[in-house]
Design a protein around this motif. Structure first.
Motif, short mmCIF file in Angstrom:
data_model
loop_
_atom_site.label_atom_id
_atom_site.label_comp_id
_atom_site.label_asym_id
_atom_site.label_seq_id
_atom_site.Cartn_x
_atom_site.Cartn_y
_atom_site.Cartn_z
N HIS A 1 0.85 -1.19 0.00
CA HIS A 1 0.00 0.00 0.00
C HIS A 1 0.89 1.24 0.00
O HIS A 1 1.84 1.34 0.79
CB HIS A 1 -0.92 0.01 1.23
CG HIS A 1 -1.91 1.14 1.22
ND1 HIS A 1 -1.62 2.40 1.66
CD2 HIS A 1 -3.21 1.18 0.80
CE1 HIS A 1 -2.69 3.18 1.52
NE2 HIS A 1 -3.68 2.45 1.01
N GLY B 1 -7.90 -3.81 -9.29
CA GLY B 1 -8.52 -4.41 -8.12
C GLY B 1 -7.59 -4.57 -6.94
O GLY B 1 -8.02 -4.89 -5.84
N ALA B 2 -6.30 -4.39 -7.18
CA ALA B 2 -5.31 -4.52 -6.09
C ALA B 2 -4.33 -3.34 -6.15
O ALA B 2 -3.13 -3.50 -5.96
CB ALA B 2 -4.55 -5.84 -6.21
N GLU B 3 -4.88 -2.16 -6.39
CA GLU B 3 -4.03 -0.97 -6.55
C GLU B 3 -3.36 -0.57 -5.23
O GLU B 3 -2.18 -0.21 -5.21
CB GLU B 3 -4.85 0.20 -7.09
CG GLU B 3 -5.32 0.03 -8.52
CD GLU B 3 -6.58 -0.80 -8.65
OE1 GLU B 3 -7.04 -1.02 -9.78
OE2 GLU B 3 -7.13 -1.23 -7.58
N GLY B 4 -4.10 -0.59 -4.15
CA GLY B 4 -3.53 -0.26 -2.85
C GLY B 4 -2.92 1.13 -2.81
O GLY B 4 -1.80 1.31 -2.34
N HIS C 1 -3.47 5.46 -1.99
CA HIS C 1 -4.23 6.53 -1.34
C HIS C 1 -3.54 7.84 -1.71
O HIS C 1 -2.33 7.97 -1.58
CB HIS C 1 -4.24 6.35 0.18
CG HIS C 1 -5.41 6.99 0.84
ND1 HIS C 1 -6.20 6.36 1.78
CD2 HIS C 1 -5.97 8.23 0.69
CE1 HIS C 1 -7.15 7.18 2.19
NE2 HIS C 1 -7.03 8.31 1.54
N TRP D 1 -14.91 -1.13 -8.20
CA TRP D 1 -14.13 0.11 -8.18
C TRP D 1 -12.68 -0.23 -7.86
O TRP D 1 -12.39 -1.19 -7.16
CB TRP D 1 -14.68 1.05 -7.10
CG TRP D 1 -16.01 1.65 -7.48
CD1 TRP D 1 -17.20 0.99 -7.54
CD2 TRP D 1 -16.25 2.99 -7.86
NE1 TRP D 1 -18.19 1.84 -7.94
CE2 TRP D 1 -17.65 3.09 -8.14
CE3 TRP D 1 -15.47 4.12 -7.99
CZ2 TRP D 1 -18.26 4.28 -8.53
CZ3 TRP D 1 -16.07 5.31 -8.37
CH2 TRP D 1 -17.44 5.40 -8.65
N PRO D 2 -11.74 0.57 -8.37
CA PRO D 2 -10.33 0.33 -8.05
C PRO D 2 -10.05 0.58 -6.58
O PRO D 2 -10.74 1.39 -5.93
CB PRO D 2 -9.59 1.32 -8.95
CG PRO D 2 -10.57 2.40 -9.24
CD PRO D 2 -11.91 1.74 -9.27
N ASP D 3 -9.06 -0.10 -6.06
CA ASP D 3 -8.65 0.09 -4.66
C ASP D 3 -7.74 1.31 -4.58
O ASP D 3 -6.54 1.22 -4.29
CB ASP D 3 -7.92 -1.17 -4.16
CG ASP D 3 -7.49 -1.04 -2.71
OD1 ASP D 3 -8.07 -0.21 -1.98
OD2 ASP D 3 -6.55 -1.77 -2.32
#
Length: 472
Positions: A205, A229-232, A234, A306-308
């Motif tokens: 992340h 789907g596993a962008e992690g 912020h 939705w993307p992460d």
């Protein structure tokens, strides 16, 4: 005996400290002036322009005409177009129809120019400068560095005038400084992004802090490198929105010499109040980059879900600390809501911008001769000269250290050539580079007599006409 780059009987006309784009512009324009002796000193081994942010596909936010010389001398052999001609890339550039060049291309262009100028001394770190009243010269002591950065020799240069262009340094907010300095926490400034890119891409992340152009580019680059789907990811911003940069035609006129003259003529308190409110002029995001971020996020919804990836503006980091051996804990506060939250992440990229490097250390021996404003900052006249004691006959010019006196255009590449021309015209006492009387359709301010201010230079600096009365 220390080496001297100018003999005691032949001092330099102008010595420069730092070789970034602005002093490189000055050196390129000075090279065409016969009889003017100059030398520029830089601690780095070679010219490099933001190497950690030369992400593939990123471009400048100014048109290619904002090179080192063109807006002061379109005939210069050091223009970007001549660089393309010499590299036999003029026709490809012509057909590409590009107004904004790639950052990597700008870096290559600047290195091409630096390789042609004999007065540039890389691997030379200027330690301090003094005024020799007896000789009427500035003395600059420098250390010549070896390949590993150690001291190889000491030297001294004498010059009638100085120009300081030491640039900016990455800004790290106070709550994050201990983590940024820790070898075990993955907290890096965007200035070093490419150096850590592989490790950041592998982190579970990642949090990007900062809503300017660099923050958007780093976020987009990380987003493209991570599976759907596993962008992690912020993305946090202190600004109230991920807002576009002001790029309207009339809005851009605030990056003209006309606006700089107007801004310089305002009272100091008014200038200080105005600058933070102009954040979209220099802290916003290019509209194309915003569109690319949205397109990439939208593409990841095509299969459903939705993307992460979380994008949160309007928040600040109150405190931060380590969580275990490598993770980072950020304590956030939302300004409008007044709410607080804790965010745990594996790595942080600080796209928190740059601050002007302080001149106090370099100019410490000159402190009694410097004149400062009410906030303790150096007073800088309209021609980019530090205001000094009247007994000092030499001049010290500054480049990209005068945002508080000249406005948002001080760090802008589009004003580099113009500022260099102003300095060279002043140094020579002539006008080798004629400057336009008017540069904007906008009339900034009312055509009234300019009022005296306590922070005005008091020793013979001619006052420019009010921009509202400048004749076309």
């Amino acid at each position: 005996m220390p080496a001297e780059h100018a003999g005691r009987d032949r001092p330099l006309d102008l010595a420069g400290v730092g070789i970034g784009p602005f002093n490189l512009s000055l050196a390129a324009l000075a090279a065409r002036l016969r009889g003017l002796t100059t030398a520029f000193y830089e601690r780095r081994a070679e010219f490099r322009w933001h190497p950690g942010l030369l992400i593939e596909g990123t471009t400048l936010q100014v048109p290619f005409l904002a090179d080192l010389v063109t807006l002061a001398d379109p005939t210069s052999p050091f223009s970007f177009l001549n660089y393309l001609r010499v590299r036999e890339r003029l026709y490809p550039f012509y057909f590409a129809e590009r107004l904004h060049t790639h950052r990597a291309e700008y870096d290559a262009y600047c290195r091409w120019v630096s390789g042609q100028l004999s007065g540039l001394h890389f691997g030379h770190q200027v330690e301090d400068v003094r005024w020799n009243a007896e000789r009427g010269l500035f003395e600059a002591d420098f250390t010549q560095l070896d390949g590993s950065g150690g001291a190889a020799a000491l030297g001294r240069a004498h010059a009638r005038h100085l120009v300081v262009g030491v640039g900016t340094e990455p800004y790290v907010p106070e709550p994050l400084r201990p983590l940024a300095e820790s070898p075990t926490a993955d907290v890096v400034h965007a200035a070093d992004y490419l150096t850590h890119r592989e490790r950041l891409a592998a982190a579970g992340h990642v949090t990007v802090i900062g809503a300017g152009q660099s923050g958007a580019e780093v976020f987009l680059d990380l987003l493209r490198a991570r599976p759907a789907g596993a962008e992690g990811l912020h993305w946090l911003a202190r600004t109230p929105a991920f807002a576009p940069m002001e790029y309207s035609k009339l809005g851009l006129e605030q990056f003209t010499p006309d606006y700089a003259r107007y801004f310089h003529g305002l009272p100091g308190g008014v200038r200080d109040d105005l600058l933070p409110r102009q954040w979209q002029l220099y802290k916003g995001i290019d509209a194309g980059t915003i569109a690319a971020v949205h397109d990439e996020l939208y593409r990841r919804t095509l299969g459903g879900g939705w993307p992460d990836a979380v994008l949160t503006p309007g928040v600040t980091v109150r405190t931060a600390g380590r969580l275990g051996s490598h993770r980072v804990e950020l304590h956030l506060e939302h300004a409008a809501q007044g709410t607080r939250e804790t965010l745990r992440t594996d790595a942080v990229v600080l796209a928190t911008g740059y601050r002007e490097r302080p001149l106090d250390g370099l100019l410490a021996p000159l402190e009694p001769l410097l004149r400062r404003d009410a906030a303790g900052r150096p007073r800088i006249d309209e021609r980019h000269r530090l205001v000094l004691d009247p007994a000092v006959t030499g001049r010290i010019y500054v480049q990209n250290a005068e945002r508080h006196t000249h406005g948002v255009g001080a760090p802008d590449l589009g004003l580099a050539a113009h500022r260099s021309a102003v300095i060279l015209n002043d140094v020579t006492g002539a006008e080798p580079y004629p400057l336009p009387h008017r540069t904007a359709f906008t009339t900034f301010g009312l055509p009234q007599a300019r009022r005296e201010r306590p922070d005005e230079p008091a020793h013979g600096v001619p006052r420019a006409p009010d921009p509202g009365t400048v004749k076309a």
